[in-house]
Design an enzyme around this catalytic site. Structure first.
Site, PDB file in Angstrom:
ATOM      1  N   ASN A   7       1.009  -1.271   0.129  1.00 48.12           N
ATOM      2  CA  ASN A   7      -0.026   0.098  -0.096  1.00 48.12           C
ATOM      3  C   ASN A   7       0.730   1.150   0.106  1.00 48.12           C
ATOM      4  O   ASN A   7       1.935   1.499   0.603  1.00 48.12           O
ATOM      5  CB  ASN A   7      -1.093   0.113   1.132  1.00 48.12           C
ATOM      6  CG  ASN A   7      -0.310  -0.289   2.484  1.00 48.12           C
ATOM      7  OD1 ASN A   7       0.600  -0.785   2.691  1.00 48.12           O
ATOM      8  ND2 ASN A   7      -0.971  -0.115   3.705  1.00 48.12           N
ATOM      9  N   VAL A   8       0.339   2.401  -0.509  1.00 50.59           N
ATOM     10  CA  VAL A   8       1.090   3.402  -0.960  1.00 50.59           C
ATOM     11  C   VAL A   8      -0.093   4.620  -0.470  1.00 50.59           C
ATOM     12  O   VAL A   8      -0.852   4.886  -1.321  1.00 50.59           O
ATOM     13  CB  VAL A   8       1.683   3.762  -2.158  1.00 50.59           C
ATOM     14  CG1 VAL A   8       2.355   5.071  -2.433  1.00 50.59           C
ATOM     15  CG2 VAL A   8       2.673   2.621  -2.374  1.00 50.59           C
ATOM     16  N   CYS A  12      -4.314   0.947  -2.195  1.00 52.39           N
ATOM     17  CA  CYS A  12      -4.147  -0.471  -1.566  1.00 52.39           C
ATOM     18  C   CYS A  12      -3.115  -1.236  -2.077  1.00 52.39           C
ATOM     19  O   CYS A  12      -2.876  -1.059  -3.202  1.00 52.39           O
ATOM     20  CB  CYS A  12      -5.507  -1.179  -1.495  1.00 52.39           C
ATOM     21  SG  CYS A  12      -6.870  -0.458  -0.385  1.00 52.39           S
ATOM     22  N   GLU A  59      -3.598  -3.916  -3.247  1.00 57.39           N
ATOM     23  CA  GLU A  59      -3.933  -4.882  -4.435  1.00 57.39           C
ATOM     24  C   GLU A  59      -3.968  -4.125  -5.453  1.00 57.39           C
ATOM     25  O   GLU A  59      -3.917  -4.515  -6.644  1.00 57.39           O
ATOM     26  CB  GLU A  59      -5.280  -4.963  -3.999  1.00 57.39           C
ATOM     27  CG  GLU A  59      -5.691  -6.302  -2.736  1.00 57.39           C
ATOM     28  CD  GLU A  59      -5.703  -5.586  -1.475  1.00 57.39           C
ATOM     29  OE1 GLU A  59      -5.056  -4.518  -1.321  1.00 57.39           O
ATOM     30  OE2 GLU A  59      -6.193  -6.422  -0.556  1.00 57.39           O
ATOM     31  N   CYS A  77      -9.930  -5.259   1.215  1.00 57.30           N
ATOM     32  CA  CYS A  77     -11.252  -4.824   1.739  1.00 57.30           C
ATOM     33  C   CYS A  77     -12.248  -4.920   0.377  1.00 57.30           C
ATOM     34  O   CYS A  77     -11.901  -5.436  -0.707  1.00 57.30           O
ATOM     35  CB  CYS A  77     -10.716  -2.909   1.782  1.00 57.30           C
ATOM     36  SG  CYS A  77     -10.452  -2.363   0.351  1.00 57.30           S
TER      37      CYS A  77
HETATM   38  N1  THU Z   1      -5.405  -1.591   2.945  1.00 63.28           N
HETATM   39  C1  THU Z   1      -4.670  -2.301   1.720  1.00 63.28           C
HETATM   40  O1  THU Z   1      -3.734  -2.121   1.245  1.00 63.28           O
HETATM   41  N2  THU Z   1      -5.383  -3.279   1.424  1.00 63.28           N
HETATM   42  C2  THU Z   1      -6.562  -3.910   2.032  1.00 63.28           C
HETATM   43  O2  THU Z   1      -7.472  -4.584   1.515  1.00 63.28           O
HETATM   44  C3  THU Z   1      -7.057  -3.088   3.205  1.00 63.28           C
HETATM   45  C4  THU Z   1      -6.731  -1.926   3.438  1.00 63.28           C
HETATM   46  C5  THU Z   1      -4.558  -0.303   3.451  1.00 63.28           C
HETATM   47  C6  THU Z   1      -5.204   0.964   3.064  1.00 63.28           C
HETATM   48  C7  THU Z   1      -4.421   1.893   4.016  1.00 63.28           C
HETATM   49  O3  THU Z   1      -2.999   2.327   3.619  1.00 63.28           O
HETATM   50  C8  THU Z   1      -4.195   1.143   5.191  1.00 63.28           C
HETATM   51  O4  THU Z   1      -4.444  -0.314   4.893  1.00 63.28           O
HETATM   52  C9  THU Z   1      -5.441   1.146   6.363  1.00 63.28           C
HETATM   53  O5  THU Z   1      -6.568   1.132   5.804  1.00 63.28           O
END
Ligand code: THU
Length: 141
Positions: free
Chosen positions: A52-53, A63, A65, A96
């Site tokens: 995630n960035v 995210c 993904e 998510c």
């Molecule tokens: N996040 C993801 O990268 N993927 C997910 O499926 C759930 C949430 C990240 C987004 C954000 O940077 C951090 O988790 C907190 O929400």
């Protein structure tokens, strides 16, 4: 009818989880401090990953993904056969809702996801999904 997941011996889940754990070390998470790593096996045997960035404009956060599906295309395209996502402790994390939709677009038939309740199919984690099939035959599709 909902397709049930069956463990596939072709998927090295431990290796895939290691790839997701390695990916999360690259996360940029100054705001949430919640690193996420994702990894997938493609239908032609590649292992791809993403982290995630975040962004100062919080809603623009990417995210893990998002990076993963971008990597899918950057490294040759294809479809996702198996998927794992982990949190900062390296534990299995459920993608998510938005990311389930992202993954759905590129699912291989019978794609498997490692989840907090074991191996699941895409159909089990996103039942009755909206997808490309709904746009077939549309003039603008
Ligand atoms: N996040 C993801 O990268 N993927 C997910 O499926 C759930 C949430 C990240 C987004 C954000 O940077 C951090 O988790 C907190 O929400």
């Amino acid at each position: 009818m909902t397709e049930k997941a069956t463990a596939s011996p072709a998927v090295d889940w431990a290796g895939l989880t290691d790839a997701a754990r390695a990916a999360l070390t690259h996360a940029y998470v100054p705001y949430s401090k919640y690193p996420v790593g994702a990894a997938a096996l493609t239908d032609d045997g590649r292992i791809i990953s993403g982290c995630n960035v975040e962004n100062a404009s919080y809603g623009l956060t990417l995210c893990a993904e998002c990076a993963l599906v971008s990597s899918l295309h950057m490294t040759g395209g294809g479809l996702l056969a198996a998927f794992v996502c982990v949190d900062g402790a390296g534990e299995i994390l459920m993608p998510c809702g938005r990311c389930r939709q992202l993954l759905y677009e590129f699912r291989a038939p019978n794609m498997q996801l490692m989840t907090v309740s074991g191996i699941r199919t895409m159909d089990e984690v996103l039942p009755d999904a909206f997808g490309p099939q709904h746009l077939e035959g549309q003039e603008n599709a």
